[in-house]
Scaffold this motif. Structure first.
Motif, PDB file in Angstrom:
ATOM      1  N   ARG A  47     -41.472  13.148  -1.816  1.00 25.57           N
ATOM      2  CA  ARG A  47     -40.872  12.163  -2.689  1.00 25.57           C
ATOM      3  C   ARG A  47     -39.898  12.548  -3.569  1.00 25.57           C
ATOM      4  N   SER A  48     -39.437  11.650  -4.344  1.00 22.05           N
ATOM      5  CA  SER A  48     -38.139  11.740  -5.235  1.00 22.05           C
ATOM      6  C   SER A  48     -38.386  12.932  -6.566  1.00 22.05           C
ATOM      7  N   PRO A  49     -37.905  13.777  -6.638  1.00 19.45           N
ATOM      8  CA  PRO A  49     -37.786  14.950  -7.924  1.00 19.45           C
ATOM      9  C   PRO A  49     -38.205  13.917  -8.928  1.00 19.45           C
ATOM     10  N   TRP A  50     -37.257  12.808  -9.162  1.00 20.86           N
ATOM     11  CA  TRP A  50     -37.354  12.041 -10.473  1.00 20.86           C
ATOM     12  C   TRP A  50     -38.860  11.512 -10.718  1.00 20.86           C
ATOM     13  N   ILE A  51     -39.797  11.673  -9.949  1.00 16.99           N
ATOM     14  CA  ILE A  51     -41.149  11.343 -10.150  1.00 16.99           C
ATOM     15  C   ILE A  51     -41.951  12.200 -10.899  1.00 16.99           C
ATOM     16  N   VAL A  52     -41.374  13.465 -11.027  1.00 17.19           N
ATOM     17  CA  VAL A  52     -41.768  14.437 -12.172  1.00 17.19           C
ATOM     18  C   VAL A  52     -41.535  14.009 -13.403  1.00 17.19           C
ATOM     19  N   VAL A  53     -40.076  13.563 -13.659  1.00 16.70           N
ATOM     20  CA  VAL A  53     -39.912  13.321 -14.761  1.00 16.70           C
ATOM     21  C   VAL A  53     -40.452  11.943 -15.298  1.00 16.70           C
ATOM     22  N   LEU A  54     -40.686  11.093 -14.228  1.00 20.86           N
ATOM     23  CA  LEU A  54     -41.580   9.785 -14.583  1.00 20.86           C
ATOM     24  C   LEU A  54     -42.860  10.048 -14.956  1.00 20.86           C
ATOM     25  N   ALA A  55     -43.459  11.238 -14.293  1.00 17.60           N
ATOM     26  CA  ALA A  55     -44.864  11.385 -14.815  1.00 17.60           C
ATOM     27  C   ALA A  55     -45.188  12.383 -15.942  1.00 17.60           C
ATOM     28  N   THR A  56     -44.131  12.816 -16.648  1.00 18.19           N
ATOM     29  CA  THR A  56     -44.064  13.773 -17.731  1.00 18.19           C
ATOM     30  C   THR A  56     -44.944  13.247 -18.781  1.00 18.19           C
ATOM     31  N   PRO A  57     -44.510  11.940 -19.267  1.00 17.16           N
ATOM     32  CA  PRO A  57     -45.122  11.324 -20.563  1.00 17.16           C
ATOM     33  C   PRO A  57     -46.710  11.173 -20.051  1.00 17.16           C
ATOM     34  N   ALA A  58     -46.985  10.693 -19.076  1.00 19.76           N
ATOM     35  CA  ALA A  58     -48.190  10.820 -18.543  1.00 19.76           C
ATOM     36  C   ALA A  58     -49.170  12.109 -18.619  1.00 19.76           C
ATOM     37  N   LEU A  59     -48.443  12.818 -18.135  1.00 18.72           N
ATOM     38  CA  LEU A  59     -48.827  14.349 -18.244  1.00 18.72           C
ATOM     39  C   LEU A  59     -49.187  14.869 -19.750  1.00 18.72           C
ATOM     40  N   LEU A  96     -49.829  13.116 -22.398  1.00 16.58           N
ATOM     41  CA  LEU A  96     -50.931  12.366 -22.900  1.00 16.58           C
ATOM     42  C   LEU A  96     -52.175  12.768 -22.389  1.00 16.58           C
ATOM     43  N   LEU A  97     -52.351  13.078 -21.009  1.00 15.13           N
ATOM     44  CA  LEU A  97     -53.503  13.612 -20.410  1.00 15.13           C
ATOM     45  C   LEU A  97     -53.645  14.934 -20.991  1.00 15.13           C
ATOM     46  N   TYR A  98     -52.463  15.800 -21.288  1.00 15.22           N
ATOM     47  CA  TYR A  98     -52.887  17.272 -22.011  1.00 15.22           C
ATOM     48  C   TYR A  98     -53.586  17.091 -23.437  1.00 15.22           C
ATOM     49  N   GLY A 157     -49.041   5.672 -11.977  1.00 16.81           N
ATOM     50  CA  GLY A 157     -49.733   4.809 -12.699  1.00 16.81           C
ATOM     51  C   GLY A 157     -51.312   4.979 -12.368  1.00 16.81           C
ATOM     52  N   LEU A 158     -51.487   5.277 -11.156  1.00 17.03           N
ATOM     53  CA  LEU A 158     -52.726   5.295 -10.528  1.00 17.03           C
ATOM     54  C   LEU A 158     -53.212   6.577 -10.955  1.00 17.03           C
ATOM     55  N   VAL A 159     -52.663   7.694 -10.748  1.00 18.74           N
ATOM     56  CA  VAL A 159     -53.108   8.978 -11.269  1.00 18.74           C
ATOM     57  C   VAL A 159     -53.203   9.191 -12.693  1.00 18.74           C
ATOM     58  N   PHE A 160     -52.641   8.350 -13.444  1.00 21.78           N
ATOM     59  CA  PHE A 160     -52.706   8.440 -14.994  1.00 21.78           C
ATOM     60  C   PHE A 160     -54.139   7.737 -15.245  1.00 21.78           C
ATOM     61  N   LEU A 161     -54.265   6.482 -14.369  1.00 15.38           N
ATOM     62  CA  LEU A 161     -55.443   5.840 -14.913  1.00 15.38           C
ATOM     63  C   LEU A 161     -56.710   6.771 -14.477  1.00 15.38           C
ATOM     64  N   VAL A 162     -56.700   7.304 -13.414  1.00 14.77           N
ATOM     65  CA  VAL A 162     -57.642   8.193 -13.122  1.00 14.77           C
ATOM     66  C   VAL A 162     -58.080   9.457 -13.981  1.00 14.77           C
ATOM     67  N   GLY A 163     -56.784  10.026 -14.472  1.00 21.22           N
ATOM     68  CA  GLY A 163     -56.771  11.058 -15.349  1.00 21.22           C
ATOM     69  C   GLY A 163     -57.603  10.612 -16.752  1.00 21.22           C
ATOM     70  N   LEU A 164     -57.007   9.258 -17.135  1.00 17.18           N
ATOM     71  CA  LEU A 164     -57.321   8.928 -18.438  1.00 17.18           C
ATOM     72  C   LEU A 164     -58.840   8.508 -18.386  1.00 17.18           C
ATOM     73  N   ALA A 165     -59.482   8.128 -17.177  1.00 17.66           N
ATOM     74  CA  ALA A 165     -61.045   7.895 -17.216  1.00 17.66           C
ATOM     75  C   ALA A 165     -61.658   9.031 -17.312  1.00 17.66           C
ATOM     76  N   PHE A 166     -61.187  10.049 -16.790  1.00 18.61           N
ATOM     77  CA  PHE A 166     -62.003  11.530 -16.718  1.00 18.61           C
ATOM     78  C   PHE A 166     -61.887  11.810 -18.120  1.00 18.61           C
TER      79      PHE A 166
END
Length: 544
Positions: free
Chosen positions: A29-41, A43-45, A111-120
């Motif tokens: 997958r595109s390396p930009w996916i990490v940049v996209l995921a960083t705010p979600a990561l 928040l989970l942190y 978004g799906l990974v974020f929602l799963v992490g948020l629920a946890f």
């Protein structure tokens, strides 16, 4: 149970994020996916460190949160790329996949990974809140919270104000010990002043100093004429957090005592002990009364202005003047005082840190082991007087016979055996285990046989304060109680008031209750045999 489930969910949540990032790299997958995921990561942190971020919010609001986010974002970005590159490395070893452009599927996956992490995360917060027995922490009071997110509380302060009854911890070790002095004898009478100051003594101190003391301070002296107050602090800011920078030690934190009336004096008198240079003496030194000092670190009553004195805490060695923290009145100072919470002992198996009972040793080695190899404090003090007399190193027949004649009773055989090995001193086997969670220390030391004396004779050597009844008049058959040790208010006695062998009495607070609450041991030989010493194996972890 809640805490165990929360820990398990933390592990699952963390593995979900890690596997997702490694999988993104592995699938190309595109390396930009990490940049996209960083705010979600991030928040989970933050949700994973929920309690610490709450403390930051209470102490500093949005500013503290913003600073925390600025620190966390690049860290999460870096970690995200580390796991992404691990996935790329694995793919290159197995089946390299071309890099795909960032698409809607990537956004949906993040978004799906974020929602799963948020629920946890929400489940973890709920479970940990239940385990701690806390309310919604956002509604907790601001006071005593940290000024920044931290995993460790530096100074866990008890929020409860002090009262006159909780101010003093003990009379203080600087006081003379009349019981010890009287037990030693030496042919001199020993004064036993009252612990509390009288109105006449307070008035005399005020006349000597030239200043009237605040009424609330006078009330403290009427309870105890100075003494040890323990670690006390005052806040340096509104809403102080549990960090040392937000608090200032009161009463010279190393000494932690209020000086007795006789030791109260001005800053000028204090400085004139070691200098006669006027330039070395702080301003207004004649109107600053020292309540406690450690070199230039002082707690003062400031009479430099009309009316009730202020309380100032200042370190002249650092500031050079009285510019420190100040309170308008002694009452305001007293209301601000706080004491750190007492630390709960960390659990450990006490059996691992105590030796076997003394009675388990061979009989011919028990007496020597009982005392250990520590220095003899009584001999050292006697040598320090340089008067040509000190106790014998070991009791012999002559000393035993002389002692029995003096006390008018025959000593138990186990006492004679112990003192033949060493004539008093520090005790190694001094812990009594009454059960797995009950530990008692009957004594730390026992006096030489030359010091053994009946309680009645000890009483007759003392000049008691007015209104205090001598012990030979207030305690029945005091001439049949033999003192083996006296240290402050702690006594160890042989009780010959009954027929047959004497019992051993251990008194913790003789001044308050006499011998009424003494622990009694009828079989002294069995009692000595149950004692243990501190003996931690070097292979075991420290209990501290």
């Amino acid at each position: 149970m809640s805490s165990k489930v929360a820990r398990a969910l933390r592990i699952v949540a963390a593995m979900t994020v890690v596997v997702s990032l490694v999988g993104a790299g592995y699938l190309g997958r595109s390396p930009w996916i990490v940049v996209l995921a960083t705010p979600a990561l991030t928040l989970l942190y933050a949700l994973g460190k929920f309690r610490q971020w709450q403390m930051a919010w209470r102490a500093g609001g949005l500013k503290s949160i913003g600073l925390g986010v600025l620190v966390a974002l690049p860290i999460q970005l870096g970690l995200g790329y580390v796991f992404y590159l691990i996935g790329r490395g694995l793919a290159s070893l197995v089946a390299p996949a071309p890099i795909a452009a960032l698409g809607a599927a990537d956004v949906l996956a993040v978004g799906l990974v974020f929602l799963v992490g948020l629920a946890f995360s929400l489940a973890i917060i709920k479970l940990e809140g239940n385990a701690m027995g806390t309310r919604d922490a956002w509604a907790a009071p601001v006071a005593d919270q940290a000024a920044h997110p931290t995993d460790e509380v530096e100074l866990d302060m008890d929020p409860r104000p002090l009262t006159p009854e909780t101010f003093f911890k003990s009379p203080g070790y600087w006081r003379p010990d009349p019981l010890r002095e009287a037990m030693e004898g030496r042919g001199k009478r020993v004064a036993k002043p009252a612990l509390a100051a009288s109105e006449l003594e307070i008035a005399a101190a005020e006349k000597r100093l030239g200043f009237p003391l605040p009424e609330s301070l006078r009330a403290l002296y009427r309870m105890l004429d100075g003494g040890y107050v323990g670690a006390l602090y005052v806040p340096l800011k509104t809403g102080p957090g549990p960090v040392y920078d937000d608090w200032r030690g009161a009463f010279s934190i190393d000494y932690s005592s209020l000086s007795p009336l006789k030791d109260l004096r001005t800053v000028r008198a204090h400085y004139e002990d070691f200098t006669d240079d006027p330039d070395d003496i702080p301003a207004h030194a004649d109107t600053l009364l020292v309540l406690q000092s450690r070199y230039g670190d002082m707690t003062l009553l400031d009479y430099s202005r009309p009316g009730e004195p202020r309380v100032s805490i200042v370190d002249f060695d650092k500031s050079g003047d009285a510019a420190g923290i100040a309170f308008e009145t002694f009452d305001a100072f007293f209301q601000a005082l706080r004491r750190p919470k007492e630390e709960k002992p960390r659990p450990f198996d006490r059996e691992l840190f105590r030796s076997k009972p003394l009675g388990d040793l061979p009989r011919d080695g028990r007496a020597t082991a009982f005392w250990g190899d520590a220095n003899h404090p009584f001999v050292n003090m006697a040598k320090g007087r340089d008067d040509g007399w000190h106790p014998k190193a070991m009791a012999d027949d002559a000393l035993i016979n002389e002692t029995e004649a003096r006390i008018g009773a025959k000593l138990p055989e186990v006492i004679k055996q112990l003192w033949r090995a060493k004539n008093g001193g520090d005790v190694a086997y001094r812990f009594l285990m009454d059960g797995p969670d009950v530990e008692f220390e009957p004594f730390e030391e026992l006096a030489p046989m030359e010091y053994a004396v009946t309680l009645a004779e000890l009483s007759r050597r003392i000049d008691f304060s007015p209104g205090e009844k001598p012990w030979h008049e207030s305690i029945a058959e005091a001439d049949k109680l033999v003192v083996l040790n006296a240290r402050r208010e702690a006594l160890v006695l042989l009780d010959f008031r009954r027929e047959g062998d004497p019992s051993l009495l251990v008194v913790d607070d003789f001044g308050a209750s006499g011998i009424d609450n003494a622990r009694a041991f009828d079989d002294i030989d069995a009692f000595i045999g149950k004692l243990r010493k501190f003996e931690r194996s070097p292979l075991l972890p420290s209990p501290l």
